[in-house]
Write an enzyme that holds these catalytic residues in place. Structure first.
Site, short mmCIF file in Angstrom:
data_model
loop_
_atom_site.label_atom_id
_atom_site.label_comp_id
_atom_site.label_asym_id
_atom_site.label_seq_id
_atom_site.Cartn_x
_atom_site.Cartn_y
_atom_site.Cartn_z
N TYR A 87 1.08 -1.06 -0.01
CA TYR A 87 0.06 -0.14 -0.10
C TYR A 87 0.89 1.28 -0.01
O TYR A 87 0.43 2.27 -0.46
CB TYR A 87 -1.07 0.02 1.12
CG TYR A 87 -2.14 -1.11 0.89
CD1 TYR A 87 -3.03 -0.75 -0.03
CD2 TYR A 87 -2.39 -2.20 1.49
CE1 TYR A 87 -4.15 -1.64 -0.27
CE2 TYR A 87 -3.25 -3.15 1.18
CZ TYR A 87 -4.09 -2.99 0.30
OH TYR A 87 -5.13 -3.68 0.03
N ARG A 116 1.47 1.79 -3.58
CA ARG A 116 0.22 2.30 -4.15
C ARG A 116 0.06 4.01 -3.89
O ARG A 116 -0.34 4.78 -4.70
CB ARG A 116 -1.26 1.71 -3.81
CG ARG A 116 -1.16 0.06 -3.81
CD ARG A 116 -1.60 -0.61 -4.98
NE ARG A 116 -0.62 -0.35 -5.98
CZ ARG A 116 0.32 -1.14 -6.25
NH1 ARG A 116 0.85 -2.08 -5.35
NH2 ARG A 116 1.11 -0.94 -7.17
N GLN A 146 -15.64 2.15 -5.75
CA GLN A 146 -14.95 1.15 -5.32
C GLN A 146 -13.23 1.29 -5.10
O GLN A 146 -12.47 0.69 -4.59
CB GLN A 146 -15.11 -0.37 -5.82
CG GLN A 146 -16.29 -0.73 -5.84
CD GLN A 146 -16.57 -1.81 -7.12
OE1 GLN A 146 -16.35 -3.03 -7.08
NE2 GLN A 146 -16.92 -1.46 -8.36
N ASN A 147 -12.90 2.45 -5.62
CA ASN A 147 -11.58 2.90 -5.68
C ASN A 147 -11.07 3.41 -4.39
O ASN A 147 -11.82 4.25 -3.62
CB ASN A 147 -11.46 3.84 -6.88
CG ASN A 147 -11.68 3.27 -8.28
OD1 ASN A 147 -11.65 2.14 -8.28
ND2 ASN A 147 -11.76 4.07 -9.29
N ASP A 174 -8.38 5.52 -4.55
CA ASP A 174 -7.86 6.66 -4.71
C ASP A 174 -8.56 8.10 -4.38
O ASP A 174 -9.47 7.75 -4.09
CB ASP A 174 -7.30 6.52 -6.16
CG ASP A 174 -8.32 6.52 -7.08
OD1 ASP A 174 -9.38 7.56 -7.06
OD2 ASP A 174 -8.42 5.80 -8.25
N HIS A 217 -14.54 1.01 -0.40
CA HIS A 217 -13.56 -0.15 0.08
C HIS A 217 -12.33 0.81 0.80
O HIS A 217 -11.20 0.14 0.79
CB HIS A 217 -12.96 -0.76 -1.18
CG HIS A 217 -13.78 -1.74 -1.86
ND1 HIS A 217 -13.59 -2.13 -3.12
CD2 HIS A 217 -14.90 -2.29 -1.32
CE1 HIS A 217 -14.69 -3.06 -3.42
NE2 HIS A 217 -15.45 -3.07 -2.39
N THR A 233 -15.62 -1.45 -13.90
CA THR A 233 -15.67 -2.25 -13.01
C THR A 233 -16.16 -3.53 -13.40
O THR A 233 -17.00 -3.79 -14.27
CB THR A 233 -16.62 -1.80 -11.72
OG1 THR A 233 -16.53 -2.84 -10.82
CG2 THR A 233 -17.81 -1.59 -12.07
P1 OAD Z 1 -11.12 -4.75 -11.98
O1 OAD Z 1 -9.68 -4.48 -12.13
O2 OAD Z 1 -11.88 -6.11 -11.50
O3 OAD Z 1 -12.17 -4.20 -13.07
C1 OAD Z 1 -11.49 -3.13 -13.90
C2 OAD Z 1 -12.62 -2.94 -15.13
O4 OAD Z 1 -12.27 -1.84 -15.71
C3 OAD Z 1 -12.80 -3.86 -16.18
O5 OAD Z 1 -14.25 -4.27 -16.18
C4 OAD Z 1 -12.02 -3.30 -17.35
O6 OAD Z 1 -12.74 -3.64 -18.57
C5 OAD Z 1 -12.43 -1.93 -17.14
N1 OAD Z 1 -11.48 -0.89 -17.86
C6 OAD Z 1 -10.07 -1.06 -17.99
N2 OAD Z 1 -9.73 -0.05 -18.80
C7 OAD Z 1 -10.65 0.83 -18.75
C8 OAD Z 1 -10.81 2.31 -19.18
N3 OAD Z 1 -9.82 3.11 -19.60
N4 OAD Z 1 -12.10 2.88 -18.96
C9 OAD Z 1 -13.12 2.21 -18.56
N5 OAD Z 1 -13.05 1.01 -17.92
C10 OAD Z 1 -11.85 0.05 -17.99
O7 OAD Z 1 -11.51 -3.65 -10.94
P2 OAD Z 1 -12.80 -3.35 -9.87
O8 OAD Z 1 -14.01 -3.76 -10.60
O9 OAD Z 1 -12.81 -1.78 -9.54
O10 OAD Z 1 -11.05 -4.24 -3.86
O11 OAD Z 1 -12.44 -4.12 -8.51
C11 OAD Z 1 -13.33 -4.29 -7.55
C12 OAD Z 1 -12.57 -4.49 -6.35
O12 OAD Z 1 -11.65 -5.55 -6.56
C13 OAD Z 1 -11.39 -3.64 -6.11
O13 OAD Z 1 -12.12 -2.39 -5.38
C14 OAD Z 1 -10.44 -4.20 -5.35
C15 OAD Z 1 -10.23 -5.23 -5.86
O14 OAD Z 1 -9.83 -6.58 -5.36
C16 OAD Z 1 -10.22 -4.27 -2.81
O15 OAD Z 1 -8.80 -4.26 -2.86
C17 OAD Z 1 -10.97 -4.36 -1.58
#
Ligand code: OAD
Length: 231
Positions: free
Chosen positions: A54, A57, A87-88, A90, A105, A171
């Protein structure tokens, strides 16, 4: 009265700011094991590894800027009542100018007591072994780890229930309870999903898909919403 918009964001909205997503190729979970760096058992086993993960990060975040998607969502507040549910961890929605943000989160720029989850501190620097809360326990990242409760979901559900328009951006919708939030939306609510890589869409009525990156997808959608604001 302004129409209500709930925006659910994930790592994809910050990708164009230079922050890696989790599950795309070269995503964070390709190079780190969740159970080592993002779980209470990982913390119990090897604190230093978790702190290093972290700290790295946090340092990276301080060199990143909000992108056009964050900024345009903030501008939508001129015409709509917008709440961001992210969920971010940042702070790019904050720096983009949004004023109502729910961090499901946790937040990277905060540290919390490992004894008392109410003791949270603004912490823009590395968290070091030996940094303690006022009750004397080691500080840990103020992040919700896998296996931990997500208390902010209680704030997010009513926002989604109440929304006239729901926007989901970047997401994978695989982590619960965030992924289940869409099911609380009103049937008649307008729903939009922006993502450049979706192979299947969630089974939600009235969902419109913008197959695009966050910056250009949000730009396109904001133009539509600004035109429709009085409808
Ligand atoms: P993921 O990495 O699972 O998903 C990212 C999503 O963003 C995918 O659907 C990609 O297709 C999409 N993506 C990639 N580039 C993009 C762009 N330029 N514009 C728009 N979309 C794009 O991330 P999250 O769904 O946020 O939790 O993950 C959920 C949680 O899992 C996070 O909050 C984290 C992780 O483990 C914790 O750490 C507690």
């Amino acid at each position: 009265m302004k129409k209500k918009i709930a925006v659910l964001t994930g790592a994809g909205i910050s990708a164009e700011s230079g922050i890696n997503t989790f599950r795309d190729s070269n995503g964070l979970w390709e190079n780190h094991r969740i159970e080592d760096v993002a779980s209470p058992t990982g913390w119990a086993r090897n604190r230093q590894l978790v702190l290093d993960f972290y700290n790295q990060r946090r340092r990276q975040l301080l060199n990143c800027q909000p992108n056009k998607a964050h900024i345009l969502l903030a501008e939508l507040e001129k015409e709509y009542d917008v709440t961001i549910i992210t969920q971010n961890v940042d702070d790019l929605h904050e720096r983009g100018g949004s004023t109502k943000i729910i961090h499901l989160h946790g937040e990277l720029l905060k540290a919390r007591s490992s004894l008392d989850e109410e003791l949270i501190y603004h912490w823009p620097n590395d968290i070091l072994e030996g940094d303690k809360c006022e009750k004397g326990s080691q500080l840990r990242p103020s992040i919700v780890w896998f296996g931990e409760a997500v208390p902010k979901i209680e704030d997010a559900i009513p926002v989604v229930l109440d929304a006239d328009i729901i926007i989901v951006i970047g997401t994978s919708l695989v982590v619960y309870p965030a992924a289940g939030l869409l099911h609380f939306s009103k049937y008649e609510a307008e729903k939009w999903l922006i993502d450049p890589n979706k192979t299947h869409l969630p089974a939600i009525p009235n969902l419109k898909f913008i197959n695009d990156k966050a910056t250009t997808g949000v730009d396109h959608l904001v133009k539509i919403l600004m035109n429709n604001r009085n409808n």
